[in-house]
Design an enzyme around this catalytic site. Structure first.
Site, PDB file in Angstrom:
ATOM      1  N   TYR A  30       0.800  -1.230   0.000  1.00  0.00           N
ATOM      2  CA  TYR A  30       0.000   0.000   0.000  1.00  0.00           C
ATOM      3  C   TYR A  30       0.835   1.284   0.000  1.00  0.00           C
ATOM      4  O   TYR A  30       0.264   2.363  -0.069  1.00  0.00           O
ATOM      5  CB  TYR A  30      -0.956  -0.005   1.203  1.00  0.00           C
ATOM      6  N   HIS A 107      -8.658   1.353  -5.885  1.00  0.00           N
ATOM      7  CA  HIS A 107      -7.875   0.455  -5.026  1.00  0.00           C
ATOM      8  C   HIS A 107      -6.405   0.774  -5.223  1.00  0.00           C
ATOM      9  O   HIS A 107      -5.954   0.945  -6.359  1.00  0.00           O
ATOM     10  CB  HIS A 107      -8.150  -1.010  -5.361  1.00  0.00           C
TER      11      HIS A 107
END
Length: 153
Positions: A30, A107
């Site tokens: 991430y 995302h």
């Protein structure tokens, strides 16, 4: 040239569960930007295009649904990273259907290159578009898109 910050309305960015740990949780997937860093980047990008930014995060499905209900008729566009709710929440999908502006699903990781359960989204089928795998730059790409398709100035 920057436009007046209120000329084009408000872009809403909603972040689902665990995104409050952005920059701390699995940075190899991430990235290192925190949620606060991302909020600042989104606000700056929106401002350049004359939009206000409403940026929220919750680990609770009902809070996200209430947020959608609150802005469904008034926002210029809605960007959502539903996190784990992507794969489980029909209720979130049903709330998003009521939004009168474009809805973009974002995302950070490429969910299609990850575990098989992440390949299914209840949101994608009703979203205007889906962006995945661009890191936090996906949010900025979503704002750029909304600026192009919703510009009123």
């Amino acid at each position: 040239m920057a436009l007046d910050n209120t000329a084009n309305g408000t872009i809403v960015v909603l972040n689902g569960p665990n995104l409050n740990l952005l920059g701390k949780r699995q940075p190899q997937i991430y990235g290192h930007d925190t949620l606060e860093d991302l909020e600042q980047q989104c606000a700056e990008t929106a401002s350049v295009h004359g939009f206000d930014m409403d940026f929220r995060q919750s680990n609770h499905e009902g809070v996200l649904i209430d947020a959608i209900h609150a802005v469904r008729e008034s926002c210029s566009g809605l960007i959502i990273n539903p996190g784990g709710f992507t794969h489980t929440s029909v209720a979130l999908r049903d709330a998003l259907v009521t939004v009168e502006a474009p809805v973009l699903e974002v995302h950070i990781s490429n969910v299609h290159a990850r575990e098989e359960f992440r390949h299914h989204s209840y949101i994608s089928g009703i979203a205007t578009g889906v962006i995945c795998g661009l890191g936090t730059n996906g949010y900025l790409a979503a704002i750029e898109y909304l600026a192009r398709v919703t510009r009123t100035a």
